[in-house]
Write an enzyme that holds these catalytic residues in place. Structure first.
Site, PDB file in Angstrom:
ATOM      1  N   LYS A  73      37.458   6.686  19.316  1.00 19.98           N
ATOM      2  CA  LYS A  73      38.688   7.431  18.710  1.00 19.98           C
ATOM      3  C   LYS A  73      38.880   8.626  19.825  1.00 19.98           C
ATOM      4  CE  LYS A  73      41.081  10.336  15.527  1.00 19.98           C
ATOM      5  NZ  LYS A  73      40.994  10.749  13.979  1.00 19.98           N
ATOM      6  N   LYS A 106      40.871   3.391  18.953  1.00 25.61           N
ATOM      7  CA  LYS A 106      42.420   4.074  18.489  1.00 25.61           C
ATOM      8  C   LYS A 106      42.704   5.155  19.505  1.00 25.61           C
ATOM      9  CE  LYS A 106      43.668   7.379  14.970  1.00 25.61           C
ATOM     10  NZ  LYS A 106      43.234   8.149  13.911  1.00 25.61           N
TER      11      LYS A 106
HETATM   12  C1  PBG Z   1      42.399  12.412  11.761  1.00 24.59           C
HETATM   13  C2  PBG Z   1      43.097  11.337  11.897  1.00 24.59           C
HETATM   14  C3  PBG Z   1      44.193  11.197  12.783  1.00 24.59           C
HETATM   15  C4  PBG Z   1      44.539   9.796  12.719  1.00 24.59           C
HETATM   16  C5  PBG Z   1      43.979   9.204  11.753  1.00 24.59           C
HETATM   17  N1  PBG Z   1      43.095  10.207  11.045  1.00 24.59           N
HETATM   18  C6  PBG Z   1      44.751  12.221  13.878  1.00 24.59           C
HETATM   19  C7  PBG Z   1      43.895  13.246  14.439  1.00 24.59           C
HETATM   20  O1  PBG Z   1      42.866  12.726  14.890  1.00 24.59           O
HETATM   21  O2  PBG Z   1      44.408  14.235  14.521  1.00 24.59           O
HETATM   22  C8  PBG Z   1      45.941   9.571  13.284  1.00 24.59           C
HETATM   23  C9  PBG Z   1      46.734   8.152  12.879  1.00 24.59           C
HETATM   24  C10 PBG Z   1      47.995   7.893  13.749  1.00 24.59           C
HETATM   25  O3  PBG Z   1      48.225   8.805  14.672  1.00 24.59           O
HETATM   26  O4  PBG Z   1      48.585   7.152  13.076  1.00 24.59           O
HETATM   27  N2  PBG Z   1      41.090  12.505  10.790  1.00 24.59           N
END
Ligand code: PBG
Length: 328
Positions: free
Chosen positions: A199, A252
């Site tokens: 991520k 991601k």
């Molecule tokens: C945070 C989380 C995020 C997303 C899913 N879980 C955003 C972040 O890390 O600030 C993003 C998903 C998306 O942008 O569609 N735990």
């Protein structure tokens, strides 16, 4: 002579729709798609997210209706994200593991009504944290090991509510193993873990943070989410998650990280998931609204590219619209 002699003319294999479809290497099926949905407390609430036209926060009855409609279209997998009222947020994300919180209540009711729906839950502190970070904050630092028990407790609350797959999206070190232990010790050996393995600290999460009002109150997420310049780290994270007991590895965002998807798919025997995130959705929607891009074409093309790179599961806000198109 006007024609060159060429033994190979690749265009011969593109000359008809029949040949093209016969040799097409990648098909996206509705079965590959996992639909992220936003839920909130209350009754009969449906709030559109400004930066994600067509995507809503739903309260309980309406999320049940949404899931029922999706199941009829063949979408069988859902990720649920809670939009928590600011008044319930605190430093330690207490509400995240309250057994009677609205998120667990919704999971329980969805699973009671639709046992066949696969529910992926979100494990991270940010939707419940007054600091807006995925881990515990002290003196401006995001603490790793102190965060793990909170994540473990959150995962356990979700498993007790009936979650099929736990999705740690927080990027703390060791959390997959920690959560696996907590689940196993409590008899939830059948509950899976889809790890947000690679991520990245990405600009593409903006609209999601609007949806949950979960933007960090200070700083950024670069001490836990990955540097988008790197791919070796993704391989290291994949190795660790495998060892710690992950069932699926996720990359991601998706479209800007196809090489990472490919690298993980080549390196691991676990199924790879990819998350076409909120900003990817918003970009396509915005360009389509202006008439600059054809939305349907871009959705088909991007999902196919993500699958071609090696993802078997794609989390996408286009899941329902894609399934509706296939059903026509
Ligand atoms: C945070 C989380 C995020 C997303 C899913 N879980 C955003 C972040 O890390 O600030 C993003 C998903 C998306 O942008 O569609 N735990």
């Amino acid at each position: 002579m006007s024609e060159y002699l060429m033994p190979q003319r690749p265009r011969r294999n593109r000359k008809s729709a029949a040949i093209r479809s016969a040799i097409s290497e990648t098909q996206v099926s509705v079965n590959n798609l996992l639909f992220p949905l936003f839920v909130l407390d209350g009754q009969n609430k449906k709030e559109e997210i400004t930066s994600m036209p067509g995507i809503y926060r739903f309260s309980e009855e309406l999320i049940l209706a949404e899931i029922e409609a999706c199941l009829k279209l063949g979408v069988n997998m859902f990720a649920l994200f809670p939009a928590v009222d600011d008044s319930l947020k605190d430093k330690t994300a207490t509400y995240s593991y309250a057994r009677d919180n609205f998120y667990c209540r919704i999971i329980r009711n969805v699973k009671a009504r639709f046992p066949e729906a696969m529910i992926l839950t979100d494990v991270a502190m940010d939707p419940y944290s007054s600091d807006g970070h995925d881990g515990l904050v002290r003196d401006g630092k995001i603490l790793n090991d102190e965060t793990l028990p909170i994540l473990g407790n959150m995962a356990l609350a979700q498993a007790e509510a009936g979650a099929d797959i736990i999705g740690p999206s927080d990027m703390m070190d060791g959390r997959v193993g920690y959560i696996r232990n907590v689940l196993d010790e409590n008899g939830f050996t059948d509950v899976s873990i889809m790890s947000y393995t690679a991520k990245y600290a990405s600009g593409f999460y903006g609209p999601f943070r609007d949806a949950l009002s979960s933007a960090p109150k200070f700083g950024d997420k670069k001490t836990y989410q990955m540097d988008y310049a790197n791919v070796k780290e993704a391989l290291l994270e994949a190795e660790l998650d495998e060892d710690e007991g992950a069932d699926f590895l996720m990359v991601k965002p998706a479209l800007a990280y196809l090489d990472v998807i490919k690298s993980l798919a080549d390196a691991s025997h676990l199924p790879i998931a990819a998350y076409q995130v909120s900003g990817e959705y918003a970009m396509i929607k915005a360009a389509a609204e202006k008439g600059w891009l054809n939305e349907e074409k871009i959705v088909e093309e991007t999902l196919t590219a993500i699958k071609r790179a090696g993802a078997s599961i794609i989390l996408t806000y286009f899941a329902r619209q894609f399934a509706e198109r296939r059903a026509r």
